[in-house]
Design an enzyme around this catalytic site. Structure first.
Site, short mmCIF file in Angstrom:
data_model
loop_
_atom_site.label_atom_id
_atom_site.label_comp_id
_atom_site.label_asym_id
_atom_site.label_seq_id
_atom_site.Cartn_x
_atom_site.Cartn_y
_atom_site.Cartn_z
N LEU A 62 -27.10 -30.99 -7.74
CA LEU A 62 -27.99 -30.16 -6.93
C LEU A 62 -27.19 -29.36 -5.92
CD1 LEU A 62 -31.03 -32.49 -6.29
CD2 LEU A 62 -30.79 -30.61 -7.89
N ARG A 350 -34.56 -49.97 2.05
CA ARG A 350 -33.81 -50.52 0.92
C ARG A 350 -32.85 -51.63 1.32
NH1 ARG A 350 -32.56 -44.83 -2.17
NH2 ARG A 350 -34.73 -44.56 -2.80
N HIS A 425 -26.08 -47.96 -5.48
CA HIS A 425 -26.90 -46.83 -5.88
C HIS A 425 -26.42 -45.51 -5.29
CE1 HIS A 425 -30.43 -44.53 -6.63
NE2 HIS A 425 -30.72 -44.42 -5.36
C1 LIG Z 1 -30.58 -43.45 -10.62
C2 LIG Z 1 -30.62 -42.65 -9.37
C3 LIG Z 1 -31.85 -42.29 -8.83
C4 LIG Z 1 -31.92 -41.54 -7.66
N1 LIG Z 1 -33.15 -41.19 -7.17
C5 LIG Z 1 -33.21 -40.40 -6.07
C6 LIG Z 1 -34.46 -39.96 -5.58
O1 LIG Z 1 -35.51 -40.25 -6.13
N2 LIG Z 1 -34.49 -39.17 -4.50
C7 LIG Z 1 -33.34 -38.79 -3.87
O2 LIG Z 1 -33.44 -38.05 -2.92
N3 LIG Z 1 -32.14 -39.20 -4.32
C8 LIG Z 1 -32.05 -40.00 -5.39
N4 LIG Z 1 -30.82 -40.40 -5.85
C9 LIG Z 1 -29.61 -39.91 -5.20
C10 LIG Z 1 -29.30 -38.49 -5.62
O3 LIG Z 1 -29.65 -38.31 -6.96
C11 LIG Z 1 -27.85 -38.11 -5.48
O4 LIG Z 1 -27.38 -38.49 -4.26
C12 LIG Z 1 -27.68 -36.61 -5.58
O5 LIG Z 1 -28.30 -36.12 -6.73
C13 LIG Z 1 -26.23 -36.20 -5.59
O6 LIG Z 1 -26.12 -34.83 -5.87
P1 LIG Z 1 -24.76 -34.09 -5.78
O7 LIG Z 1 -25.04 -32.66 -6.06
O8 LIG Z 1 -24.13 -34.38 -4.49
O9 LIG Z 1 -23.82 -34.71 -6.88
P2 LIG Z 1 -24.01 -35.02 -8.43
O10 LIG Z 1 -25.32 -34.62 -8.94
O11 LIG Z 1 -23.59 -36.41 -8.64
O12 LIG Z 1 -22.98 -34.05 -9.12
C14 LIG Z 1 -21.61 -34.26 -9.11
C15 LIG Z 1 -20.97 -33.12 -9.83
O13 LIG Z 1 -19.58 -33.14 -9.60
C16 LIG Z 1 -18.87 -33.05 -10.79
N5 LIG Z 1 -17.62 -33.77 -10.63
C17 LIG Z 1 -17.44 -34.98 -10.07
N6 LIG Z 1 -16.15 -35.27 -10.05
C18 LIG Z 1 -15.50 -34.24 -10.61
C19 LIG Z 1 -14.14 -33.94 -10.86
N7 LIG Z 1 -13.17 -34.78 -10.52
N8 LIG Z 1 -13.83 -32.78 -11.47
C20 LIG Z 1 -14.79 -31.90 -11.81
N9 LIG Z 1 -16.09 -32.13 -11.56
C21 LIG Z 1 -16.43 -33.28 -10.98
C22 LIG Z 1 -19.77 -33.61 -11.83
O14 LIG Z 1 -19.45 -33.06 -13.07
C23 LIG Z 1 -21.12 -33.15 -11.33
O15 LIG Z 1 -21.36 -31.84 -11.79
C24 LIG Z 1 -30.74 -41.16 -7.01
C25 LIG Z 1 -29.51 -41.51 -7.55
C26 LIG Z 1 -29.45 -42.26 -8.70
C27 LIG Z 1 -28.10 -42.66 -9.22
#
Ligand SMILES: Cc1cc2nc3c(=O)[nH]c(=O)nc-3n(C[C@H](O)[C@H](O)[C@H](O)COP(=O)(O)OP(=O)(O)OC[C@H]3O[C@@H](n4cnc5c(N)ncnc54)[C@H](O)[C@@H]3O)c2cc1C
Ligand code: HEM
Ligand code: HEM
Ligand code: SF4
Ligand code: F3S
Ligand code: FES
Lengths: 661, 247, 233
Positions: A62, A350, A425
């Site tokens: 996101l 939680r 989580h």
């Molecule tokens: C099962 C589950 C349910 C959840 N439910 C909820 C919920 O209902 N409500 C809520 O608010 N939150 C929820 N969360 C938490 C939330 O989903 C995450 O905290 C959030 O989506 C993280 O988003 P992000 O964009 O930071 O990273 P992510 O979506 O984890 O994206 C990480 C990105 O980085 C890239 N990446 C990582 N390392 C590297 C690397 N070394 N080289 C190149 N690319 C890399 C990956 O390819 C990916 O594109 C949940 C989490 C889980 C696990």
């Protein structure tokens, strides 16, 4: 080094550095006006110049996809990276429950202030007021943006958006798309990103893993990545680097995170100078499907929303634990959350729900199969609600979760109560950033779960999605422009910093492939996970953490000498990918234990057994620990990490003990 | 239980592959299919043989990364993703054939891993609503009839796994395409670009080399998210409308 | 093979779906034709006079506005164009499908596909061959199985006598092919035309497929069957 650290439990494991401050939040205006003020004075980039500016964004969750799309729309050249085969598969896709926003559509007294208040309180007064306020402030625009993109949120019969309530709060402000909210939000952001790819502003590099950050004089200049298909090591240089690489919960091996979730990008940046903020703050989710055996590779979350209607219990008597739960009479059941926390009952936050489940199982009242001699599970029972509203209504609300449960456990949750147990989580810790989301390395921005900033010591349900999108759509585009407005010297691939970074990466890969030891990468990862879960999990003690640090160091030394990675560097090689990630988890795990050892208080997700109230609740020690722990890398083994403290002040909300009784 | 595996091994995109046989003991019923393959890989690693490469990430049925053809069925015998398939769906002594998705637009990269970037390009060609960040109106100013919102949601749950293509005798991606067309076409926000979207996305689909649909229905049977055939009908209808309007 | 480029300036008419629409429309023309043709054939049961009268009427229909056999020629042109369009689209899609999967599966199960749907292409080829045979037989009389009677009725009846049982067998086999082609074709055409975007309408289209297949192929088959068994003589 000053002598304060002598009093720390972690004395001997770290040194104390200069205190730091978040210098970009306009502290001279009250909290609610800070974001307006910051935006008003942020520098802008002339549209004609944007075409010439290159921004590297690692991560397409996101945070990363939203930032990529928005910066692309603004006309910058964006280079986007992810390790999956498509940006749409970033781990945000797995979020189930929902996303918070202070829209007050329910007219139940919600407001920006209340969301802000709940976030700070939920975070157990360990987050920054300025950041949490901004998060609440932009939350409403997120929903507008997503709806316009076509995100199919749940609606009421009148056609307007529906809301539900989530743990730890008393208003209904969570927007959702059945049990697949993260998926729908991510697809919206992904589509916006792909639209920019077609427009020529964004270039995506899938199956590319970032392995090193290029830093010159404390300014981020680019990254080194490995093409995971051809094995080629590539250099990408740009005017700013954004890390949106998600959380590092996989340091525990078993977690609800994706198999590929890693800390590598963040950790490499840390080693190049970026501070790591509050690494010990981990969120353990109370309702996951319990571990069933040694070969398990991942734990599956059962959404928090289930606690709205399910009742949690364990048998009162140990003898009953092996019985069919339906044969245990009402009077022999202990609905322990309802008993201990009559006001919030099953809806306590939680961390509290998780810890209580652990206590029940430690007492020997857990249910389900014995794994290593202990039954680790509690019942989440829907019998009452099914009787009250009927199976169909329950199915409409939770059908997909029930199906998922049945699929994994081969039990029918409509008939037998679900068995759940806490699992790792989410991590509140991450790279340290200021109000602009810029780390202490200039030009390195960090967004989403990868940064430490908004959630304090514990995150409220449905707030991570909110933060990812807030950072990506509404915060970063302003603050990064402020940085990009000044001109920054460019380097080319012949710069010594590039050559060195590339060489480091190649040597590391070469090392893994030539050790030719006896143990697989996964076996090390599992063992590290066991150590972390045992000693740096739901309950932490001084002895445990000290022991863990020793164990990790030993295991790490063995790993470097004895790991077995087959295949070549010039092709798709999954063991090699994992080896690099696990190597970084070792170093992170050690730092997490040191941070946990130093923080001799209990707050949010961090519970130190030594710091509890007489009735067993977490006891914060505000006089000593109301600070962000920002850790500086000091070097390989033998160099102790340096702790920088950023003290937390509360102006808008009075610091209080958190109580859910 | 004991399992015999017949697995496609291929070193890289340009080399020729072949099926290879492996025996595996100590498989437990509660393992997921991928955990069973993890176990195989541990054994191979121990023996000094190159582990089998296969894709997976979330392992909970939502990211769409996992993609195996198991005994001739995309994602195996249950209506679910490969990662959510469990060994209890098989019997002691079974021989299981595991192959990658087969379609020209999905070239094999290694062993069981294929390149599905064609799907991303189909989305690039028009699978979005053009709205810049910050220009969105207040969300509740645009009510959406619940039935339509629900239908849009149902089809928006496509995880882009490619099982539909793998299962279709024509190698068509019509189900994937139809799901996106229906998702966006069902919502008021999606109307302005509705006709150009369908024309462009279908053109990209054809350009990638996917086959045309002849309404056989294998795709929907293999789809782990139960995307129904009506999306293909909707797709055809939208294209027909665009055609009548001279696009 | 995937080429990582985006298509520019796309037109709906150049898509695979346009080919499918062509098949569906021509397919519907065929259905209309065979329905009428079957109705005409059933006049065998009304006796020689009715049948021959009908055959004659077909040719003189619209006179003097249309020349002799005018309607028939209009029909023939439409049918010919349809066959060309239908077959062109069928082969184009066939070629495309084989290019879309050059490496076959070692094991592949069909979970939902009906036999009819899998037989569409070969079934279509069979129908094409049958039509050629049929035209040589009953229209141009190039193939004469039993002299060359003047009356259409007699030609039909004499063709299907038990002595030349193989003629009837060819026709009956063709009717099976037709039934299968229609069973899937009717459903498929509804889907292609976008008329089936609810579960209910899909069930209806499927039913219509089975219904028309049985009625049309059954109706046609009645003629050779009843001649073969001596009900009509
Ligand atoms: C099962 C589950 C349910 C959840 N439910 C909820 C919920 O209902 N409500 C809520 O608010 N939150 C929820 N969360 C938490 C939330 O989903 C995450 O905290 C959030 O989506 C993280 O988003 P992000 O964009 O930071 O990273 P992510 O979506 O984890 O994206 C990480 C990105 O980085 C890239 N990446 C990582 N390392 C590297 C690397 N070394 N080289 C190149 N690319 C890399 C990956 O390819 C990916 O594109 C949940 C989490 C889980 C696990
Ligand atoms: C010339 C020889 C023919 C060939 C090669 C042929 C082949 C095909 C093929 C491949 C299809 C597409 C299958 C599908 O959509 O699943 C099709 C569809 C169809 N055919 Fe034929 N066919 C032929 C003749 C006929 C005849 C003689 C009739 C009618 C009596 C007929 C009626 C139909 C119908 C109604 C359809 C459905 C159209 C659609 O799919 O949208 N076809 N045919
Ligand atoms: C048992 C089945 C059938 C019988 C007994 C039958 C009989 C006949 C007869 C008697 C004629 C000649 C009519 C005339 O010249 O006046 C004819 C013509 C024709 N039939 Fe059939 N037919 C049968 C099935 C079919 C089928 C299944 C098709 C198509 C799929 C078909 C297509 C045609 C065509 C195209 C002509 C030529 C019309 C013309 O241009 O004159 N027939 N048929
Ligand atoms: S339509 Fe179904 S099978 Fe096809 S990509 Fe989407 S989820 Fe996978
Ligand atoms: S199986 Fe193939 S032919 Fe069409 S209905 Fe599905 S895409
Ligand atoms: S691994 Fe994510 S859907 Fe199977």
């Amino acid at each position: 080094m000053t002598d304060t650290n002598v009093t720390s439990d972690a004395a001997g494991f770290f040194t104390l550095g200069e205190p730091i401050a978040d210098t970009k939040a306009p502290a001279d205006v009250p909290v609610p006006q800070r974001w307006e003020e910051r935006k008003a004075h942020a520098k802008l980039v002339n549209p004609a110049n944007r075409r010439k500016i290159k921004v590297i964004i690692v991560g397409t969750g996101l945070a990363g996809a939203a930032a990529g799309a928005t910066l692309g729309e603004a006309g910058y050249q964006v280079e986007s990276f992810c390790y999956q085969d498509s940006p749409r598969r970033a781990h945000s896709i797995a979020a189930q429950g929902g996303i918070n926003a202070a829209k007050n559509y329910r007219n139940d007294g919600d407001s920006t202030y209340r969301l802000f208040y709940d976030t700070v309180k939920g975070g157990d007064f360990r987050s920054r007021e300025s950041n949490s306020y901004r998060l609440a402030e932009v939350s409403a625009s997120i929903i507008d943006q997503c709806v316009a993109q076509g995100v199919p949120f749940a609606r009421e019969y009148g056609g307007l958006l529906d809301n539900r309530s989530f743990g730890g709060v008393q208003v209904s402000r969570t927007f959702y798309a059945r049990g697949q909210t993260g998926q729908q939000l991510l697809i919206g952001a992904y589509q916006a990103l792909e639209r920019q790819v077609a427009a020529g502003t964004v270039t995506t590099h899938t199956r590319h893993e970032m392995l090193e950050l290029i830093v010159v004089d404390n300014v981020a200049k680019g990254i080194i990545v490995r093409d995971m298909v051809t094995g080629e090591i590539e250099t990408h240089l740009g005017d700013a680097v954004v890390l949106a690489t998600g959380g590092y919960g996989n340091v525990y091996f078993l977690s609800t995170n994706a198999m590929g979730s890693n800390v590598t990008a963040a950790w490499r940046a840390h080693r190049k100078g970026a501070y790591m903020g509050n690494p010990c703050y981990t969120q353990i989710h109370p309702t996951c499907i319990p571990v069933s055996g040694e070969n398990q590779s991942k734990l599956t979350l059962m959404s928090e929303s289930l606690r709205n209607d399910g009742r949690i219990w364990v048998p009162k008597k140990k003898e009953d634990c092996a019985k069919d739960p339906r044969d245990i009479p009402e009077e022999d059941r202990d609905y322990y959350l309802e008993r201990i926390y009559p006001a919030f009952g099953n809806l306590v936050p939680r961390d509290i729900a998780s810890r209580q489940a652990k206590y029940m199982c430690d007492e020997g009242r857990g249910v389900g199969p014995e794994v290593d001699g202990v039954r680790r599970g509690v019942y989440l029972d829907f019998a009452d609600i099914i009787e009250r509203v009927g199976r169909d209504t329950v199915e409409a609300k939770y059908g997909n979760l029930f199906d998922m449960y049945a699929q994994i456990t081969a039990e029918n949750p409509y008939e037998v109560p679900m068995r759940v147990y806490p699992a790792v989580h989410y991590v509140m810790g991450g790279l340290w950033v200021d109000y602009d989301l810029e780390s202490n390395v200039k030009g390195l921005f960090v967004a989403g779960e990868a940064n430490f900033s908004d959630q304090g010591a514990n995150r409220l349900g449905a707030s991570a999605l909110m933060q990812g999108l807030a950072d990506g759509y509404f915060v970063l585009p302003y603050t990064i422009a402020n940085y990009l407005a000044d001109s920054h010297e460019r380097i080319d691939e012949s710069h010594p910093a590039v050559i060195e970074a590339k060489k480091d990466v190649e040597e590391r890969i070469n090392h893994f492939l030539t050790v030719n030891g006896t143990r697989s990468v996964d076996s090390y990862h599992k063992e590290l996970g066991h150590i972390m879960w045992e000693y740096c999990g739901m309950e932490r003690t001084k002895e445990g953490l000290t022991k863990a640090i020793g164990l990790i160091r030993e295991l790490k030394a063995d790993f470097w000498k004895n790991v077995k990675v087959l295949g070549s560097a010039e092709s798709l090689n999954q063991s090699l990918e994992r080896a690099g990630r696990v190597a970084d988890f070792f170093e992170l795990g050690e730092l997490m234990c040191i941070d946990a050892l130093n923080r001799r208080e209990s707050c949010g997700g961090h519970f130190r057994a030594e710091s509890a109230t007489p009735d067993g609740e977490a006891a914060r020690i505000d006089e000593e620990f109301a600070y962000v722990a920002a850790w500086e890398w000091a070097g390989e083994d033998g160099h102790m990490p340096v702790l920088h403290q950023e003290s937390l002040a509360y102006e808008a909300i009075e610091m209080k003990a958190r109580s859910y009784k | 239980m004991k399992i015999t595996l017949n697995i496609w091994r291929q070193a890289n995109a340009s080399s020729k592959g072949a099926m290879q046989k492996y025996d595996l003991d100590d498989v437990s019923e509660d393992m997921s299919f991928l955990e069973m393959l993890d176990l195989l890989n541990e054994n191979l690693n121990e023996k000094g043989e190159d582990p089998v490469a296969f894709d997976s990430d979330c392992r909970e049925g939502i990211c769409g990364t996992c993609s195996l053809m198991i005994n001739g069925e995309a994602h195996g015998p249950e209506v679910t993703t490969t990662c959510q398939l469990h060994m209890r769906s098989f019997k002691d002594g079974d021989t299981i054939t595991v192959e990658p998705w087969r379609a020209e637009p999905f070239p094999v990269l290694k062993d069981l891993i294929v390149d599905r970037s064609a799907f991303d390009r189909i989305i690039q060609s028009g699978g979005y609503i053009s709205v810049n960040t910050g220009s969105a109106p207040e969300a509740n100013n645009l009510p959406v009839e619940k039935a339509k919102a629900d239908r849009a949601f149902d089809v928006a749950t496509c995880i882009g796994c490619g099982a539909c293509v793998a299962a279709c005798p024509n190698g068509s991606a019509s189900l994937f395409l139809g799901a996106k067309i229906t998702h966006l076409g069902e919502l008021p926000q999606g109307q302005p670009e509705r006709e150009s979207r369908v024309v462009d996305m279908v053109a990209q689909h054809d350009h990638e080399g996917f086959g045309g649909c002849t309404n056989i229905g294998e795709c929907t049977a293999a789809c782990p998210k139960g995307i129904p055939l009506d999306v293909i009908s909707q797709l055809n209808k939208d294209l027909r409308t665009a055609m009548l309007h001279g696009r | 093979m995937a080429t990582p480029t985006l298509v520019k300036g796309s037109r709906s008419t150049r898509s695979t779906i346009a080919l499918k629409l062509l098949m569906a429309v021509t397919g519907l023309v065929f259905i209309g034709y065979v329905l009428l043709h079957m109705y005409g054939n059933l006049k065998v049961f009304a006796g020689q006079e009715a049948f021959d009268e009908y055959a004659h009427h077909l040719r003189t229909f619209g006179e003097p506005m249309l020349p002799y056999e005018g309607l028939l020629w209009v029909l023939r042109v439409v049918l010919l164009l349809s066959v060309i369009g239908h077959a062109y689209a069928a082969f184009a899609l066939w070629a495309r499908a084989s290019k879309a999967r050059t490496q076959k599966y070692v094991v592949k199960k069909a979970v939902a596909a009906t036999l009819s749907s899998k037989m569409m292409r070969w079934g279509g080829v069979a129908l094409l061959l049958f039509v050629v045979f049929h035209l040589l037989h009953l229209t141009t009389h190039t193939i004469n199985v039993n002299g060359d009677p003047e009356s259409p009725y007699e030609r039909v009846v004499s063709s299907f006598q038990p002595e030349q049982w193989w003629v009837a067998v060819v026709y009956l086999l063709a009717m099976i092919a037709l039934a299968m082609h229609l069973r899937h074709g009717v459903w498929s055409a509804s889907q292609t035309l976008g008329l089936t975007n609810t579960a209910k309408s899909r069930a209806r289209a499927n039913f219509a497929g089975v219904f028309l297949a049985v009625v049309i192929a059954g109706g046609f088959a009645l003629v050779p069957l009843s001649i073969l068994t001596g009900i009509v003589d």
